[in-house]
Design a protein around this motif. Structure first.
Motif, short mmCIF file in Angstrom:
data_model
loop_
_atom_site.label_atom_id
_atom_site.label_comp_id
_atom_site.label_asym_id
_atom_site.label_seq_id
_atom_site.Cartn_x
_atom_site.Cartn_y
_atom_site.Cartn_z
N PHE B 501 0.83 -1.20 0.00
CA PHE B 501 0.00 0.00 0.00
C PHE B 501 0.87 1.26 0.00
O PHE B 501 0.63 2.20 -0.77
N ILE B 502 1.90 1.25 0.84
CA ILE B 502 2.77 2.43 0.91
C ILE B 502 3.47 2.65 -0.41
O ILE B 502 3.52 3.77 -0.95
N PHE B 503 4.00 1.56 -0.99
CA PHE B 503 4.66 1.67 -2.29
C PHE B 503 3.69 2.25 -3.31
O PHE B 503 4.02 3.11 -4.11
N PHE B 504 2.47 1.73 -3.26
CA PHE B 504 1.48 2.16 -4.24
C PHE B 504 1.21 3.64 -4.09
O PHE B 504 1.11 4.38 -5.07
N TYR B 505 1.09 4.08 -2.83
CA TYR B 505 0.81 5.49 -2.58
C TYR B 505 1.94 6.35 -3.15
O TYR B 505 1.69 7.31 -3.88
N GLY B 506 3.16 5.92 -2.85
CA GLY B 506 4.32 6.65 -3.36
C GLY B 506 4.33 6.65 -4.87
O GLY B 506 4.56 7.69 -5.51
N TYR B 507 3.99 5.51 -5.46
CA TYR B 507 4.02 5.36 -6.91
C TYR B 507 3.01 6.30 -7.56
O TYR B 507 3.30 6.96 -8.55
N SER B 508 1.82 6.40 -6.95
CA SER B 508 0.78 7.24 -7.55
C SER B 508 1.14 8.73 -7.45
O SER B 508 0.60 9.55 -8.17
N LYS B 509 2.07 9.07 -6.58
CA LYS B 509 2.50 10.46 -6.46
C LYS B 509 3.62 10.80 -7.44
O LYS B 509 4.01 11.93 -7.58
N LEU B 510 4.18 9.70 -8.03
CA LEU B 510 5.28 9.95 -8.98
C LEU B 510 4.72 10.65 -10.21
O LEU B 510 3.56 10.47 -10.57
N PRO B 511 5.57 11.46 -10.87
CA PRO B 511 5.10 12.12 -12.10
C PRO B 511 4.74 11.10 -13.17
O PRO B 511 5.36 10.04 -13.27
N ARG B 512 3.71 11.39 -13.95
CA ARG B 512 3.19 10.49 -14.99
C ARG B 512 4.27 10.03 -15.95
O ARG B 512 4.28 8.88 -16.38
N THR B 513 5.16 10.93 -16.27
CA THR B 513 6.18 10.59 -17.26
C THR B 513 7.04 9.42 -16.78
O THR B 513 7.55 8.66 -17.57
#
Lengths: 541, 720
Positions: B501-513
């Protein structure tokens, strides 16, 4: 945050993680078996470790771990210390094969050039340094030259050993077998009553002749033994003492610290060959697994001989001959259920029905004179194979049914329209077209059969079978014999042997071999199936 | 043309026979297994072999005091009060020999006691003597015939201090020396214990402080005690020196018969009301061990007069004055046989192999019965109910089929095995179901088709791995490893979802590019390194927890703080290993049913703007739920029957304990462990077949349900 949850991508990640875990589990297991199995025969260097108090050990360094706090002496508690496992061999001296070496006691670790590892026929490996060679009580060579002498003497001794084994196994074995057969004939004659006194005397005479043959063979074996009996090789071992080993007890030696990569590879190859082609030694913890490979293959072949005709016949009946209705549905459910029945249930069925009922009846009808010692009324390779064929027949039936149903109806109609009978259509058109599918099923059932152990344990597998089910003694194929099996070998050596730690490498190697066989069979099936799909996709039907 | 038709007909015939033969085989297997287990419920039957009027052999005025028979039940011996032993060949109804006991010196025999398990008999006389004799039966083989020749050895003649008649006698032994207990009756009743000393003389102790008239007594050789029954219904244990150990009130009526069963643990007590009960010496918590009633048997209508004990098993016979004879089995508390002979029995005795019954009636009639009683210890109650076994403080479900000795009471409760099977299966399912079903959802719904071509063979390889290899890795590699990383593993189970979940949260905050480089359907490749990273983190956390909070060694902590024993081969190991074995089948069937949901359903859902996840969970899953159910059922069936993994990854101790740190024994592993030792046709053999039948029924039901559900699902899809 809410938006993230709503899209559901998080849960998608969870499903992905589940799949990832499965992939990790499979590759992890294969990796562990591969790593532990493949490294078993690699000649690792011999390390000489010394403790602060002067004690020394020579051996192969194994895995390292952090010492649990409770195992540390009081004054070292709180610090992290490691220890590694060392295979110190010399079971006859130390009593154990492995020792944990603690880092806080270790003062020196080096790899002495002339450290020598010895493979013996008893007590596992010996690690030490070559001192001298003795003939009776006289030292014949010492120091540097001892090695070349040792080499040539060992070669001779191994020759003698081979000759002896050949004599014992084939000739003495044959004589013993003949004597046993003649004894049984006498028993039979006596059992049948009547007046066969002359015959019995004649047989007794030939037994005596055989006995004399046996004596001569024994003498020549003793003579062979005496050739090497008085030669001893003296080794110095790590604790400073010396150890005299009779040369006849040595299989081979190597000096891993002097070997280069190619030499090690050669040694490795020789060991693999030994593993595949030799008999086990030292209650199965050393040597090879040839009898187990032989037993597995033979059992699977007998099983296949039974399963293929019956499985295909049943499938052809279900698809081509039976009226599709309640009965066929019932049979299908029965077949599916048969595939789901626990293998141990087949095992007790095999024991109760094949061994006790069938075998017992055969014994009563044909070998009453040998009772109460059973001939067929005990586990054997035939009963084990039959039990396994019950277990694997659903695989063949299901695969064959699928293959047959994939043959388009037009092909059948075409054949019938040309005037062929139903049987001709089935035999000449339907079956050839579905051969690859059937083959897939057969291979899969072979793979299943090769890996199954539980039912075999109670219908004829043993930890050590003195004779293979096929030999040079008439009638050559002995289906009543007990046999060895790779899967059971894993269970037995890994869980029943007194020295599990020493046996582990062997078990890993056997597991690797079994996995290789099973996966090879499966891979073949997968490839055939893939080709088959392509063929059907591109075919003009 | 003709040949062609013949071939065709022949082929049709053979194929049809083969096909029908298949169903016959399937049914045959079921029937055979049940048939093997069936004799367990075969009741006891008797057949009267012979009746002989003893009077025809005895001179008038001479009557029997004791009788017995040899193993083959051919020869019966009758000892008379005048000191003669008559040997009667029963089948031929012929007297074959008569021996006079010379050491008796014209005294008469007033009581007799046979030493358990032997043909040594102690005879008490009217002059305070005890004569020890032994009867030996020699079997001679001559041309095609066998004759049994009896021989009598008179051993020692012992003298009790007092020369009053020995009216009641019991014999036992202390180590190798004989011990007698008896009652002498003249003007008053005296109870004695007499021990044979090294120089073959008798040391007699007369019991003192007997509160009521003694009505019965017996000797317990293994604990060197004598048990005395009184007229007031109480029983007393005394040691061989005559000192009282304890006294218990056993009945409200006079005790009339006492006897120890084989093993010297269970004491059978019969009273004047006809009650028959089983007692053993049992310590309660801190109090001293005392006789405790733990078994009750079918009562007699009249006072119990005699008890005879089997030398082979835990059965015994009780008889009353009216001629009613009960054959009871102690463990089961069942009365196997209720025989009414119509006249009072005088002497009753088992044959040495316990396959026969010898009854001497007061009238002088001897009856010899054949008993067929193959499986007395197996009843529904012993197989599935709680039983109070010998030396157990309370009734339990226990499986312990064989012990070291003959007098072992076999415990054959299936409940611990069924429990173990369910426990193992449960833990396997806990691990297998989420992984397999989630994995299948991903594979069928989200994965790129190209990934599927990798996953499918991976799962097939997993399915193909022999269970013996999985079991071996679990038992020899995972179990020792798990011992060291238990805490880390549990932390991993709990924390990995959180970390994802934490990884996912971090991942979704990453820039789209950044994230665009991972295409849809390939997420699984990102998961694997992530899982490894999560595993590593959990390991570190777990390690700190173990060292910081649990004192560095979780097993010691568990034991000292929670009192939980840690088995190296425990339920977690079995759960993981068995999950490995059943995951492929659950995965494959789930994946099959998910991907065969008609494509127009998913397309419609996606076209309406639902996300991939919403489509999967709201459209595909409900449509395929029956398929998933059948996948789980089939997985369950596999786990129930798995043998090698359980055999290798548990300690195979048949305990009933849900703890994840303990092992278990399953029905299937039990068969594999015990059947090599089970004699063909014996009780254990049949009980194992019964457990095979149970396994069969369990898997059969589960598989049939799964199959029916799947067939329905297929029909449903066809109509969509």
């Amino acid at each position: 945050m809410k938006k993230i949850l709503q899209s559901g991508d998080l849960f998608l990640w969870f499903t992905g993680a589940a799949l990832g875990t499965i992939i990790l589990l499979v590759s992890g297991l294969l990796f562990i078996v591969g790593l532990n199995g493949a490294g078993v025969f690699w000649p690792s260097n011999l390390a000489l470790v010394q403790y602060a108090d002067g004690r020394q050990w020579l051996g192969e360094i194994g895995s390292e771990e952090i010492i649990p706090q409770s195992n540390l002496p009081e004054n070292l508690r709180g610090d992290d210390h490691t220890r590694f496992q060392m295979k110190i061999g010399n079971r006859d001296v130390y009593g154990v094969d492995f020792k944990w070496i603690n880092d806080y006691e270790l003062t020196e670790l080096r790899y002495p050039e002339n450290a020598i590892a010895l493979e013996r026929r008893e007590y596992g490996n010996l690690y030490g340094f070559l001192e001298s060679i003795k003939e009776s009580d006289r030292i014949i060579v010492q120091g540097e030259e001892a090695l070349t002498t040792f080499e040539s003497l060992l070669e001779k001794s191994n020759d003698v050993f081979e000759q002896r084994t050949r004599l014992e196994k084939s000739e003495v074995g044959a004589v013993n077998f003949q004597i046993e057969q003649l004894r049984l004939t006498i028993k039979k004659l006596e059992y049948e009553g009547g007046h066969a006194a002359d015959e019995i005397t004649a047989i007794q005479n030939s037994i005596q002749t055989l006995q004399r043959q046996y004596e001569t063979l024994r003498e020549s074996i003793d003579e062979l033994n005496s050739k090497t009996a008085s030669t001893y090789v003296v080794f110095k071992i790590a604790d400073g003492s010396t150890k005299e080993i009779p040369i006849s007890k040595i299989i081979r030696f190597y000096k891993p610290n002097q070997m280069n990569g190619i030499e090690k590879l050669q040694y490795y190859a020789a060991k693999i060959w030994e593993f595949l082609a030799d008999d086990p030694r030292e209650s199965n913890t050393e040597g090879g697994v040839f009898p187990a490979i032989f037993g597995t293959v033979m059992m699977v072949l007998i099983m296949t001989l039974v399963v293929v005709p019956f499985g295909v016949m049943a499938a052809v009946y279900l698809r081509e001959y039976a009226k599709q209705g309640v009965l066929v549905r019932l049979i299908r459910i029965a077949v599916n259920n048969l595939a789901g029945v626990p293998s141990i249930v087949f095992g007790i069925f095999g024991l109760g029905f094949f061994v006790y009922v069938c075998g017992g009846t055969i014994d009563q009808l044909f070998y009453p004179e040998r009772l109460p010692s059973p001939t067929w009324g005990t586990g054997g390779i035939l009963w084990a194979s039959l039990t396994l064929s019950l277990l694997t027949i659903p695989v063949v039936i299901v695969a064959t049914e699928e293959a047959i149903s994939a043959v388009p109806k037009g092909v059948r109609d075409g054949s019938m329209a040309l005037g062929a009978t139903k049987w001709q259509t089935t035999w000449r058109v339907v079956l050839p077209a579905s051969t690859p599918g059937i083959l897939t099923g057969v291979i899969l059932s072979m793979a299943r059969g090769a890996g199954e152990v539980a039912p075999l344990m109670i219908t004829g597998v043993v930890k050590l079978a003195p004779n293979l089910p096929i030999d040079q003694i008439w009638p050559f194929v002995h289906l009543d014999r007990k046999f060895m099996h790779l899967g059971f070998h894993i269970y037995d050596v890994g869980f029943q042997s007194p020295n599990v730690e020493a046996a582990k490498p062997m078990v890993f190697m056997t597991a690797l071999l079994l996995i290789a066989i099973v996966l090879l069979l499966n891979l073949t099936a997968i490839i055939i199936r893939a080709r088959l799909r392509k063929k059907y996709q591109s075919s003009a039907f | 043309m003709h040949l062609r038709n013949i071939t065709n007909n022949l082929a049709t015939g053979i194929i049809t026979t083969g096909g029908i033969g298949l169903i016959v085989i399937v049914v045959g297997i079921i029937v055979f297994i049940f048939y093997q287990a069936l004799p367990l419920w075969q009741g006891t039957s008797t057949e009267k072999l012979q009746d002989i009027e003893i009077v025809q052999f005895l001179p008038s005025g001479e009557s029997a005091v004791y009788a017995g028979e040899e193993e083959q039940k051919e020869i019966v011996y009758v000892i008379t009060q005048n000191g003669r032993i008559y040997f009667i060949n029963f089948p031929q109804k012929k007297l074959i020999g008569r021996t006079e006991l010379t050491k008796l010196n014209d005294n008469t025999i007033t009581s007799a006691a046979q030493l358990f398990g032997t043909q040594r008999i102690a005879l008490g006389t009217n002059h305070g003597e005890i004569l020890e004799i032994e009867i030996v039966f020699n079997t001679l083989f001559e041309t095609n015939s066998r004759t049994i020749v009896p021989e009598v050895f008179e051993k020692n003649l012992y003298r009790v201090n007092n020369d009053a008649p020995v009216t009641s006698l019991e014999a036992g032994h202390e180590d190798d020396r004989l011990v007698f207990a008896g009652i002498q009756t003249s003007a008053r009743q005296e109870v004695f214990i007499a021990r044979v000393s090294a120089d073959s003389t008798l040391q007699t102790t007369y019991l003192e402080n007997l509160s009521a008239p003694v009505t019965a007594l017996t000797v317990n050789s293994s604990s060197s005690e004598i048990i005395i029954g009184f007229g007031d219904g109480s029983i007393e244990r005394r040691n061989f020196d005559g000192n009282k150990i304890e006294r218990t009130l056993a009945s409200s009526h006079s005790i009339t018969a006492l006897k120890y069963l084989i093993g010297d643990i269970t004491l059978i007590i019969g009273d004047a009301q006809g009650h028959v009960t089983g007692w053993m010496t049992l310590g309660h918590d801190h109090s001293a061990p005392a006789l405790t009633k733990f078994r009750t048997f079918q009562p007699h209508a009249q006072p119990v007069e005699a008890i005879a004990v089997s030398w082979r098993n835990k059965s015994f016979i009780t008889a009353d004055g009216s001629g009613a004879i009960h054959l009871n089995h102690s463990t089961t508390e069942q009365t196997l046989l209720d025989l009414n002979t119509g006249q009072a029995p005088f002497i009753i005795n088992f044959s040495p192999k316990s396959d026969g019954l010898l009854i001497v009636h007061a009238s002088g009639l001897i009856s010899n019965y054949q008993l067929s009683n193959a499986h007395p210890e197996a009843t529904l109650k012993t197989l599935f109910g709680k039983v109070w076994y010998e030396s157990y403080p309370e009734p339990t479900y226990t499986w312990q089929s064989t012990g070291g000795t003959d007098d072992f009471e076999s415990k054959i409760s299936m409940i611990p095995l069924i429990f173990g099977t369910l426990k193992g299966t449960l833990y396997a399912m806990i691990f297998a179901i989420p992984l397999a079903i989630f994995g299948a959802i991903y594979t069928s719904q989200f994965a790129h088709p190209r990934i599927r071509t990798i996953i499918k063979p991976t799962v097939e390889i997993m399915a193909a791995l022999p269970s013996v290899v999985i079991g071996f890795i679990a038992g020899l590699w995972l179990a020792p490893l798990m011992k060291n990383v238990m805490v880390e593993f549990i932390v991993m189970l709990i924390l990995t979802p959180l970390l994802i979940f934490i990884f996912f949260y971090g991942y979704s905050k990453l820039p789209r590019t950044w994230t665009a480089s991972i295409k849809q359907g390939y997420e699984v490749f990102m998961m694997i390194p992530m899982l490894i990273l999560a595993g590593f983190l959990c390991y570190q956390i777990g390690f700190s927890i173990e060292n910081g909070l649990l004192g560095g060694d979780v097993q010691t902590w568990l034991y000292q703080t929670l009192g939980i024993r840690y088995d190296q081969r425990n339920a977690i190991i079995v759960g993981i290993a068995m999950a490995f074995a059943v995951m492929p089948i659950i995965f494959t069937i789930t994946e099959d049913s998910l991907s065969s949901v008609p494509a127009h359903l998913t397309s419609a859902s996606l076209a309406l703007g639902a996300s991939r996840w919403q489509t999967a969970i709201k459209v595909v899953l409900p449509a395929a739920s029956a398929g998933i159910f059948s996948a789980v059922m089939i997985g369950f069936g596999r786990a129930v029957g798995e043998t090698m993994i359980v055999l290798m990854a548990t300690g195979n101790t048949p305990i009933m304990d849900w703890s994840i740190f303990n092992g278990m024994r399953t029905l299937s592993a039990n068969i594999a462990v015990e059947i090599p030792e089970a004699p063909h046709g014996g009780t254990l053999y049949r009980v194992l077949f019964l457990s095979g039948a149970l396994l069969f029924i369990m898997t059969f039901m589960v598989n049939t349900i799964a199959e029916i559900v799947r067939q329905r699902l297929r029909k449903k899809y066809a109509t969509m």
